[in-house]
Each structure stands twice: as structure tokens, then as C-alpha cells.
Design an enzyme around this catalytic site. Structure first.
Site, PDB file in Angstrom:
ATOM      1  N   GLU A  32       0.817  -1.216   0.000  1.00  0.00           N
ATOM      2  CA  GLU A  32       0.000   0.000   0.000  1.00  0.00           C
ATOM      3  C   GLU A  32       0.848   1.263   0.000  1.00  0.00           C
ATOM      4  O   GLU A  32       0.439   2.296  -0.537  1.00  0.00           O
ATOM      5  CB  GLU A  32      -0.962   0.023   1.199  1.00  0.00           C
ATOM      6  CG  GLU A  32      -2.087  -0.999   1.129  1.00  0.00           C
ATOM      7  CD  GLU A  32      -1.683  -2.357   1.652  1.00  0.00           C
ATOM      8  OE1 GLU A  32      -0.484  -2.559   1.979  1.00  0.00           O
ATOM      9  OE2 GLU A  32      -2.564  -3.236   1.752  1.00  0.00           O
ATOM     10  N   PHE A  70     -11.493  -6.673  14.505  1.00  0.00           N
ATOM     11  CA  PHE A  70     -10.422  -7.163  13.645  1.00  0.00           C
ATOM     12  C   PHE A  70     -10.072  -6.121  12.573  1.00  0.00           C
ATOM     13  O   PHE A  70     -10.943  -5.635  11.872  1.00  0.00           O
ATOM     14  CB  PHE A  70     -10.830  -8.476  12.981  1.00  0.00           C
ATOM     15  CG  PHE A  70      -9.776  -9.014  12.054  1.00  0.00           C
ATOM     16  CD1 PHE A  70      -8.530  -9.398  12.542  1.00  0.00           C
ATOM     17  CD2 PHE A  70     -10.015  -9.110  10.691  1.00  0.00           C
ATOM     18  CE1 PHE A  70      -7.550  -9.871  11.686  1.00  0.00           C
ATOM     19  CE2 PHE A  70      -9.033  -9.582   9.827  1.00  0.00           C
ATOM     20  CZ  PHE A  70      -7.803  -9.970  10.329  1.00  0.00           C
ATOM     21  N   GLN A  71      -8.824  -5.782  12.486  1.00  0.00           N
ATOM     22  CA  GLN A  71      -8.303  -4.803  11.514  1.00  0.00           C
ATOM     23  C   GLN A  71      -8.927  -3.424  11.650  1.00  0.00           C
ATOM     24  O   GLN A  71      -9.048  -2.681  10.684  1.00  0.00           O
ATOM     25  CB  GLN A  71      -8.430  -5.331  10.081  1.00  0.00           C
ATOM     26  CG  GLN A  71      -7.570  -6.571   9.878  1.00  0.00           C
ATOM     27  CD  GLN A  71      -7.349  -6.939   8.430  1.00  0.00           C
ATOM     28  OE1 GLN A  71      -8.214  -6.731   7.590  1.00  0.00           O
ATOM     29  NE2 GLN A  71      -6.187  -7.506   8.136  1.00  0.00           N
ATOM     30  N   LYS A 123     -17.566  -0.396   6.519  1.00  0.00           N
ATOM     31  CA  LYS A 123     -18.084  -1.423   5.606  1.00  0.00           C
ATOM     32  C   LYS A 123     -19.596  -1.294   5.406  1.00  0.00           C
ATOM     33  O   LYS A 123     -20.105  -1.494   4.295  1.00  0.00           O
ATOM     34  CB  LYS A 123     -17.735  -2.810   6.137  1.00  0.00           C
ATOM     35  CG  LYS A 123     -17.805  -3.849   5.048  1.00  0.00           C
ATOM     36  CD  LYS A 123     -17.137  -5.147   5.467  1.00  0.00           C
ATOM     37  CE  LYS A 123     -17.215  -6.173   4.343  1.00  0.00           C
ATOM     38  NZ  LYS A 123     -16.575  -7.440   4.745  1.00  0.00           N
ATOM     39  N   MET A 169      24.339   8.161   1.621  1.00  0.00           N
ATOM     40  CA  MET A 169      24.280   9.506   2.193  1.00  0.00           C
ATOM     41  C   MET A 169      24.602   9.482   3.684  1.00  0.00           C
ATOM     42  O   MET A 169      25.300  10.359   4.195  1.00  0.00           O
ATOM     43  CB  MET A 169      22.894  10.124   1.958  1.00  0.00           C
ATOM     44  CG  MET A 169      22.789  11.558   2.404  1.00  0.00           C
ATOM     45  SD  MET A 169      24.046  12.604   1.629  1.00  0.00           S
ATOM     46  CE  MET A 169      23.145  13.221   0.216  1.00  0.00           C
TER      47      MET A 169
END
Ligand SMILES: Cc1ncc(C[n+]2csc(CCOP(=O)(O)OP(=O)(O)O)c2C)c(N)n1
Lengths: 167, 557
Positions: free
Chosen positions: B50, B112-113, B162, B472
Site C-alpha cells: 500500500e 479485527f483490523q 463497511k 548519504m
């Protein structure tokens, strides 16, 4: 550093206080107090914010507030031309009658009100400028303060000048 | 119209003109993906992380100048977007992030999540929404696109529980947006414009400092006209790289920590600085107390909070850059200004000659590789960079010739940005070659999206400047930490050519500048992703360098 009073009209919806206080934390600004309540317009809430900082800091605070989408309008109040008020509830230890008498007297002088009395404590309700409340709280320390709750400042400009949303 | 929330969101996106979405599905966003399954007008590009979806959407926005859209599920999908959203926020890029969320009845229950993505992204978005009524979807989407793109652009997140996706309601798309808390001021104040012109006309050593705001305001033509009218040299911030063709006689390149010598020296000599669409970041100004202290600074920006945030300025103009520059041009023309080549300009030109880039020859180094890349690529090719030395070599030596062809994470400095950004750019501009100038460390942070590049037919070139180290950081260790190379040795792992082949891309390791040039020429014509492993010396420094906390005068050259 000087203290400044800002008034803001904000969208009256969930999460607004979080957005504002989060901005203060993230930008490293110091909030002295912040109060929120309804305003004269139905879907707008009014916040009164007191901040400490120099001129440049206050200027940034105002701009960063204005940048928030939910903040509609911000204005800086001139302390000399505004009504600035705070309310405090103070529960004072008063085991003997001398202490009780003293507290009643002081409360009268400060135009406070006794709102609760029990065997060894009293609650005083006092309204006024933060300075006045500070002074009263200082006086009460020698008796013993059991609990102190202050609302934080609300303020409004005197006269014609007012915080309004332009159409 | 009766429809589900998922149908409504897809329809609303189409009405905003969305053609491409970068994303990854998951439990809490499945109803929307179910609608996308039959969708013909929107191309969904399946990314492999993502973070890459957000970077790709960000690059899509930077290349097109319009919004870019990414999508993820709740919880880990949403939190994986966070680095990408923060990157877009720092560089003012209009990314629309859409996240799934647990049903409203479960919010706050640690379902959940479930993750509080609104809380997490409040400080890194311009605004964010959680949908609480299916009917609100058209308005929220419209507002989100408006806020993301109007004024100073920035990311906006829409969190979709949802039940808001599955719920069916009567949906009306004919909504007006009216956001009373966000009305950017576009037109410059006429008096401020006059004052600015007074300063510019009287200036002996004027300079224009142009930033990323020129990109977003599409003010390229105005900038060029004004520079030519004033005969004033132009320097840019890193985010402003490419707002003026870098081969233009008046362009001196970037200022800053790894700015070009002629740019840093010139701005510190100027008596009037016209700063447009810049935010005076510490990487650009060096020690801010010593930045252009003798000069009068005119600051044009659309975001009022940028005025006097970092430097005190003489004359602020809060306005859209394009309109402000036009107003200044009009006023100058009205006054009939005609500038000849000044002593100042001659001085600047001498500096420019003195520090001009040399032709790439000899050793295969980071700086030389970037110069060769410029020679090979057509003018309209797009270059993205990773972060570190590779990025600064690109900044110093890759001359950008066309608007919106240079994409880099300036504000956040996000390693792993360049490769997914190149995929987003390719999705937006399949007609031009796209190259990621990479470091080995950065590429390893998002290289899994080679899979996306192969399966979604997004052929790009990755030029890995491979110094087997976090270059760097190693450079700072070399200069400031007595060569104590604490955890910067990457030990030459992996074999990038074979890694590319494993993904079905092409991989090549080159050994000389000539070979690099040949391989690049072939790669530009290839219709598959090519990863070019370019071994460079470990100890190569990026120079010039203004040490942190030092003034731009104190360059190590
Ligand atoms: C995500 C992230 N983690 C850490 C850093 C700190 N950092 C800045 S540059 C750099 C080294 C980059 O190494 P590499 O990609 O190999 O590029 P090089 O400098 O060698 O060109 C690191 C670790 C960062 N900018 N971003």
C-alpha cells in the site's frame, strides 16, 4: 511571555476539538486554556483559546487555526476591550467555625457564592477574570484546598465589534 | 437513484474524472472492489504494497497536475498508506486516499483490523472524512477533490466503514459543495503588487527563487516571462526543480544543502529576492538566521501560514502564483520597464561558467551516470528519484528541461519513493520513458513492486547507483563521525540483475560509462522494465555540501 486570547468559530461536529488541539501539539504551540461551547449560530461552536508566545508566534497560531478546514473564523481579542471570564469551583478545608467565617467573608469580597457546606469543607463558586480567580485561590491555600476545578477562559469583545461569519 | 454505497463511491469518482486507482483489496473494502470488478472506465492497478499505492498516486498527481487516487483496506492496509500520505503532504500533492473501515457498529471496539486512521492521518492530511451516511458519499467525494486540489494542494483521506459500502439508499449526485472554512485567496492585493514592482525596479541585484508552487499553479510561462522581462537570474528550491528549463541562460539550478555553487552564491549576493511558491525549508535556506539577511524578500504564496513561518519577509503577497506573477508582469509592462543585461547578470554568468558541469567521462561514478542519463533521455522523459546521494546527484547534474518531468520526495525524504513513483508516472504518461534514479538501499525498500511493473505493463527503467551502502548516511559518517561506518554497509546484496529477472523484468550490470550509455539507449526502447545495476565507488561524496546548521556561504565545494 505575553498571554493572548483568541476566539474561533468552528464547525460544530465531532472531532473538531481533536483537530485543533492536535495542531497545537504538532506545531509546538503552548495552549494555556481552551474552552468550547455552542455559539449563537446553530451549527457553529465557539472556542476560546489562550496562548502564550511572542507576536510572531500568535500570528502563526492564528494562521494555522485559519488553515484548518473546520475553523471558520478566528479573531484576536484585545484584553482591554473585552469581557474575559472564567468560573471556578473550589472545595476548601474548613474544619472550625473561624475558617468557615473567613471563607464566607472572602467569598463575599470576591463576589463568590457558597454553593455547598459540609462538616469540614465548603465549596465556593467564583466567576471573574483569571487574575481575580488566581488571587482568590492564593488566599484559600492557607486553609487547604481539597479540590479545584476551573473552566478556562471565555471571552467576548465589548460593543459593536463581534466575531461573525461573513456571508 | 437507488444504489449501494460502493456503487456510489465508484460513480462519484468517475464524475470527478478519475481514470486510475492504485490499490490493494482486503476485507473491509471488498464491496468497493466488487464494483470495480465490472468497471470499464477506471483502471485499477494492483500494487504489491500500500505504501507504493500511495506513492504511485502521488506521482500520478505530480505528473498530471491533478489528483491521484489510492485505495486500501482497513487496519494494516490503511497504516501502510501512511508513509505515502505523509510524503504527499510534505510536498503538497493532491492524493485522495480511500480506506475501508470496520462497520460503524464495531468502531471503537478494537474489532479485527480496526485502526483509527482518522486520528493517525489528521496531522498529515489537508482534511479527512469518515463516511457516516451513505447519502453523504457524493458530497464528501466532491468536497475531498475540491479540498485536495484547491489552493495549496494536499492529500485528503476518506474512510469508508463497511456498512457504508453495503448500505443502499437513494443517492443524489447533484450536490453543490460550499466549504465555508476553506476559501483560498487567489488574487493578489493590487497595492502589494505595486510595492513589489517598486522593489524589483529599484533592485540592483534581483533574483527569483521559484518553488514547487509554480508546478501546482501551472505558472511556468509567467515565471519565464517575468525572468526575461527583469533579466533576473532564477534559482529554484529542490521542489521547484524544473519549473524553468534548466538549460535556460537565466537558470542557475537549485539552492540549498546540496545546491549548485552558482545558485547558492548568487542568492546570497542578491539585494531583492522574489520568492514564489516556496516555504523556505531548512534544507533550502541553510542556517536561516544568515539567509539573505541583506536582501529584501518578496514572498508570494497561496498559503498565508507560510508567510513569516520560517523567515521574516519584507513584502508578503498571498495569492495564486500564476495570478500574482501575471499582475507583476502587467504592472512592469505598464511602467514600460526595459532591462538591459546588468553588471549583476554578467557577474552571475561568470559564476555560472566557472562552476558549469563538465562532460561525463572517465570513471563510472554516481555523478557521471546521471549526466550520461541526461544525454540519452529525450527531453520529455520523466525521472523519479529515491533518497540519498542518488537524489542529490540527480538534483545537481540532471538538467530538467520540461515541466512535471522530475519527481522526488523533497519534504519527507522517503526512501523507496522513487520506484513506485515511476510506476505512477508511467501509468499517467505511458507515451514517455520513465526512469527511477535509485540507490541500492532505497530500491530495496519497495522493489517488490517489480511485480506490479511487469504484470500491469508499466515498463520503467531503474538505474541503481550501487555503492553497497546507505551512501548519504555513510557520507555524513565520513565527514562528521570520524569514518565510523555504523550500520551503513549493505554488503553488496542482492544481485540486482538476477533479482529483476526473477520478477520477469530485465536485469543488466554495467561496468563502464560507455556500456551504461549503450544499455540505457536500449532500455529506453525496451517494452519491459529494465533494472540497470551501476556499481559506483563507495567513497564518492556528493559535493557541494553545506554542512547542517551552516550558512549557504559555508559550502564545501
Ligand atoms: C524510509 C527512510 N529511512 C531512512 C532514511 C534515512 N536515510 C537518508 S539517505 C539514506 C541512505 C540511502 O541509501 P541509498 O538508497 O543506497 O542511496 P545512496 O545515498 O547510497 O545514493 C538513509 C538511510 C530515509 N531518508 N528514509
Amino acid at each position: 511571555m505575553a498571554e493572548h486570547i483568541l476566539a474561533a468559530l468552528v464547525e460544530h461536529k465531532p472531532g473538531v476539538l481533536y483537530r485543533v488541539s492536535n495542531m497545537f501539539r504538532r506545531r509546538n504551540f503552548n495552549i494555556e486554556s481552551i474552552t468550547v461551547g455552542v455559539s449563537e449560530v446553530k451549527d457553529l461552536a465557539r472556542m476560546t483559546i489562550t496562548v502564550r508566545g511572542d507576536e510572531l508566534t500568535v500570528e502563526q497560531v492564528i494562521k494555522q487555526l485559519q488553515k484548518l478546514v473546520d475553523v471558520i473564523k478566528v479573531s484576536r481579542l484585545n484584553p482591554d476591550r473585552s469581557v474575559v471570564r472564567e468560573l471556578a469551583l473550589i472545595k476548601i478545608h474548613t474544619s472550625d467555625s473561624k475558617a468557615k467565617g473567613d471563607v464566607v467573608n472572602y467569598a463575599n469580597i470576591f463576589r463568590g457564592r457558597i454553593v455547598d457546606v459540609s462538616r469540614d469543607s465548603m465549596i465556593v463558586e467564583i466567576t471573574g477574570s483569571p487574575d481575580k480567580i488566581d488571587a482568590f485561590v492564593e488566599l484559600m491555600r492557607s486553609y487547604g484546598i481539597k479540590e479545584l476545578a476551573r473552566t478556562g477562559v471565555v471571552a467576548m469583545s465589548r460593543g459593536l465589534k463581534s466575531l461573525k461569519v461573513e456571508e | 437513484m437507488k444504489m449501494s454505497g460502493s456503487q456510489a463511491i465508484v460513480e462519484a469518482l468517475k464524475r470527478e474524472g478519475v481514470k486510475t486507482i492504485f490499490g490493494i483489496p482486503g476485507g473491509a473494502i471488498m464491496p468497493v472492489y466488487d464494483v470495480l470488478y465490472d468497471e470499464k472506465e477506471i483502471r485499477h492497478i494492483l500494487m504489491r504494497h500500500e505504501q507504493c499505492a500511495a506513492h504511485a498516486a502521488d506521482a500520478y498527481a505530480r505528473v498530471t497536475g491533478g489528483p491521484g487516487v489510492c485505495m486500501a483496506t482497513s487496519g494494516p492496509g490503511a497504516t501502510n498508506l501512511v508513509t505515502g500520505i505523509a510524503t504527499a503532504y510534505m510536498d503538497s500533492s493532491p492524493v485522495i486516499a480511500i480506506t475501508g473501515q470496520v462497520p460503524t457498529s464495531l468502531i471503537g471496539k478494537d474489532a479485527f483490523q480496526e485502526t483509527d486512521i482518522i486520528g493517525i492521518t489528521t496531522p498529515i492530511t489537508k482534511y479527512n472524512y469518515q463516511v457516516r451516511s451513505v447519502r453523504d458519499i457524493p458530497r464528501i467525494v466532491k468536497e475531498a477533490f475540491y479540498i485536495a486540489t484547491a489552493g495549496r494542494p494536499g492529500p485528503v483521506l476518506i474512510d469508508l466503514p463497511k456498512d457504508m459500502q453495503t448500505g443502499v439508499d437513494d443517492i443524489d449526485f447533484d450536490v453543490d459543495v460550499e466549504i465555508r472554512g476553506y476559501r483560498p485567496n487567489l488574487d493578489p492585493h493590487p497595492l502589494q503588487v505595486k510595492r513589489a514592482v517598486d522593489l524589483l525596479v529599484e533592485a540592483e541585484r534581483p533574483i527569483i527563487l521559484a518553488g514547487g508552487g509554480i508546478h501546482w499553479s501551472n505558472a511556468y510561462g509567467e515565471l519565464l516571462r517575468l525572468a526575461e522581462l527583469l533579466m533576473a537570474p532564477v534559482v529554484t528550491t529542490f521542489m521547484g526543480k524544473g519549473v524553468i528549463p534548466e538549460n535556460h541562460p537565466l537558470c542557475l539550478g537549485c539552492i540549498g544543502m546540496h545546491g549548485r555553487v552558482e545558485a547558492n552564491k548568487s542568492i546570497m549576493m542578491a539585494d531583492v529576492v522574489l520568492a514564489v511558491g516556496v516555504r523556505f525549508s531548512d534544507r533550502s535556506t541553510g542556517k536561516v538566521d544568515e539567509f539573505c539577511t541583506e536582501a529584501k524578500i518578496i514572498h508570494i504564496d497561496i498559503d498565508p501560514s507560510e508567510i513569516r513561518k520560517n523567515v521574516s519577509v519584507h513584502l508578503p503577497i498571498v495569492a495564486d502564483a500564476k495570478r500574482a506573477l501575471n499582475a507583476i508582469i502587467d504592472e512592469l509592462t505598464r511602467r514600460g520597464l526595459k532591462r538591459e543585461k546588468s553588471e549583476w547578470l554578467k557577474r552571475v554568468e561568470t559564476l555560472k561558467k566557472e562552476y558549469a558541469d563538465t562532460e561525463p567521462k572517465g570513471e563510472l561514478t554516481g555523478a557521471n551516470a546521471v549526466k550520461v542519463l541526461r544525454k540519452v533521455l529525450p527531453e520529455n522523459a520523466i525521472v523519479a528519484t529515491e533518497v540519498g546521494q542518488n537524489q542529490m546527484w540527480a538534483s545537481l547534474h540532471f538538467k530538467v528541461l520540461k515541466p512535471r518531468t522530475f519527481i522526488s520526495s523533497g519534504g519527507l525524504g522517503t526512501m523507496g519513493f522513487g520506484f513506485p513513483a515511476s510506476l505512477g508516472a508511467k501509468a499517467a504518461r505511458p507515451d514517455v520513458p520513465v526512469v527511477d534514479i535509485a540507490g541500492d538501499g532505497s530500491f530495496l525498500m519497495t522493489e517488490q513492486d517489480l511485480a506490479t511493473s511487469v504484470t500491469e505493463d508499466l515498463p520503467v527503467i531503474v538505474m541503481v547507483l550501487n555503492n553497497s551502502s546507505l551512501g548519504m548516511v555513510a557520507q555524513w559518517q565520513r565527514l562528521f563521525f570520524g569514518r565510523r561506518y555504523s550500520h551503513t554497509d549493505l554488503k553488496g546484496i542482492p544481485d540486482f540483475a538476477r533479482l529483476a529477472e526473477a520478477f520477469g523484468a530485465r536485469g543488466v550490470r554495467v561496468h563502464s560509462l560507455n556500456e551504461l550509455e549503450q544499455v540505457l539507449k536500449e532500455a529506453v526502447r525496451a517494452d519491459v522494465t529494465v533494472v540497470i545495476d551501476v556499481p559506483i565507488p563507495r567513497e564518492e561524496n556528493v559535493l557541494p555540501f553545506v554542512p547542517p546548521g551552516k550558512s549557504l556561504r559555508e559550502m564545501i565545494i
